[in-house]
Design an enzyme around this catalytic site. Structure first.
Site, short mmCIF file in Angstrom:
data_model
loop_
_atom_site.label_atom_id
_atom_site.label_comp_id
_atom_site.label_asym_id
_atom_site.label_seq_id
_atom_site.Cartn_x
_atom_site.Cartn_y
_atom_site.Cartn_z
N PHE A 71 0.83 -1.20 0.00
CA PHE A 71 0.00 0.00 0.00
C PHE A 71 0.87 1.25 0.00
CE2 PHE A 71 0.77 -0.77 4.51
CZ PHE A 71 0.95 0.50 5.05
N CYS A 72 0.29 2.34 -0.51
CA CYS A 72 0.89 3.67 -0.38
C CYS A 72 -0.11 4.54 0.38
CB CYS A 72 1.26 4.26 -1.74
SG CYS A 72 -0.14 4.59 -2.83
N PHE A 73 -0.12 5.85 0.17
CA PHE A 73 -1.00 6.68 0.99
C PHE A 73 -2.47 6.52 0.61
CE2 PHE A 73 -3.06 10.77 2.14
CZ PHE A 73 -2.96 10.62 3.51
#
Length: 365
Positions: free
Chosen positions: A96-98
């Site tokens: 995941f990222c933001f």
């Protein structure tokens, strides 16, 4: 590696302790992430900062161009290798990222180019965090809580962890909740504390027992702040009170704060530095109580503690610690606790020793 779909089943991720690869920058990870998340960034802090400036000045397309320039060649190869290692070691994990946007999808594409299909979490960190915040408030409002109380040194955490459905606030905060309560490892950030608390409550809510047991804490556990809604529920919750004679309490305090802590400091820092850091830990904890104790009482306790430390250092004898521990219990902690308990007497449903309380809890489980 068999291809798996991306997911937005946040509940299952947390209930199953799913390994997570956080591809945000280290500065973002440090502010808050999740217990089983490992940081394997697409961009380091400086690269992210420069791309952010380019985005503000020239827009997304130019920011993406700069990002590809900064993360290329050997840098790109090293980061893809780190992602591959994570994916191979954690075949059931997710990345995941933001927001689950560009960084996640680029990481996913570069992994795919390297021969690995690895799924991402849609919505990214922001959605995971929102889920935990919402769950935290929902669980606090609907679960049944029972508080474990008792004078300092009665071994409340030992009792708590043997009860049918415990949520260990001190363990989550990595702090024992008193002036002497800090551990040799740092406390989590407030965001990490809230995330861990939400996950612990979520897991507890899926157990077959109706009552969740918490230790009776103030609004702060070290520097971690309990949610106002949880404090409000705790201030109304029924309580069990653990009782032990002062000799047993002294032994428990000595085991936790003297034997355990000196061992931890020496294991971390080596014999000499570890001893000095342990000594500083005890004396600094007492120093934090100086104003409340008053000058004369503080000076006497400090002298007693220094003598106990000298005896321990020279001969390994631990009996010198009993004197300052018992004086602190009788003259400071017990009167304060007894006053606080007198304000809560109507909520006490059972008192007794460890076995009495364990047997009572098993009967109502």
């Amino acid at each position: 590696m068999t291809s798996r779909p991306d997911t937005d089943d946040y509940r299952t991720l947390f209930l199953n302790d799913t390994p997570l690869m956080d591809v945000r920058a280290p500065v973002e990870f440090a502010k808050g992430s999740f217990p089983l998340a490992q940081n394997a960034p697409l961009m380091n802090d400086d690269e992210r900062h420069r791309v952010g400036i380019r985005y503000k000045e020239k827009g997304q397309d130019q920011a993406i161009v700069l990002g590809h320039q900064l993360v290329s060649g050997d840098i790109k190869t090293a980061r893809v290798e780190a992602w591959k290692r994570f994916a191979i070691q954690n075949p059931d994990g997710y990345l995941f990222c933001f927001r689950g946007g560009l960084r996640s999808r680029l990481t996913q594409q570069w992994l795919r180019d390297a021969g690995i299909d690895y799924p991402l979490i849609t919505g990214g960190y922001k959605a995971l965090r929102r889920f935990l915040i919402d769950q935290l408030e929902a669980l606090i409002s609907r679960e049944n809580f029972m508080l474990v109380s008792g004078r300092t040194g009665t071994g409340k955490t030992r009792l708590l962890n043997n009860l049918p459905n415990p949520v260990d606030l001190e363990g989550i905060a990595n702090h024992r909740g008193s002036s002497f309560g800090r551990q040799i490892t740092p406390q989590p950030t407030q965001i990490d504390f809230e995330n861990r608390l939400s996950i612990a409550l979520l897991k507890a809510s899926h157990q077959p027992h109706n009552t969740l047991y918490l230790e009776d804490e103030s609004h702060l556990v070290g520097r971690c702040c309990l949610p106002d809604s949880l404090r409000a529920r705790m201030m109304e919750a029924p309580m069990m009170v653990l009782e032990r004679p002062i000799e047993e309490r002294t032994a428990i305090i000595k085991e936790d704060y003297v034997i355990g802590m000196v061992s931890d400091f020496i294991a971390r820092d080596g014999e000499q530095a570890g001893w000095l850091n342990f000594r500083d830990y005890l004396l600094s904890a007492l120093e934090r109580l100086r104003k409340r104790l008053g000058g004369d009482r503080y000076a006497l306790l400090k002298s007693t503690m220094e003598s106990a430390l000298e005896l321990q250092r020279s001969s390994g004898e631990l009996g010198g610690h009993d004197k300052w521990i018992q004086a602190l219990l009788k003259d400071y902690y017990d009167p304060m606790y007894d006053y606080q308990l007198s304000q809560k007497e109507g909520r006490v449903v059972v008192k007794g020793d460890l076995e009495t309380l364990l047997n009572w809890a098993r009967k109502i489980a």
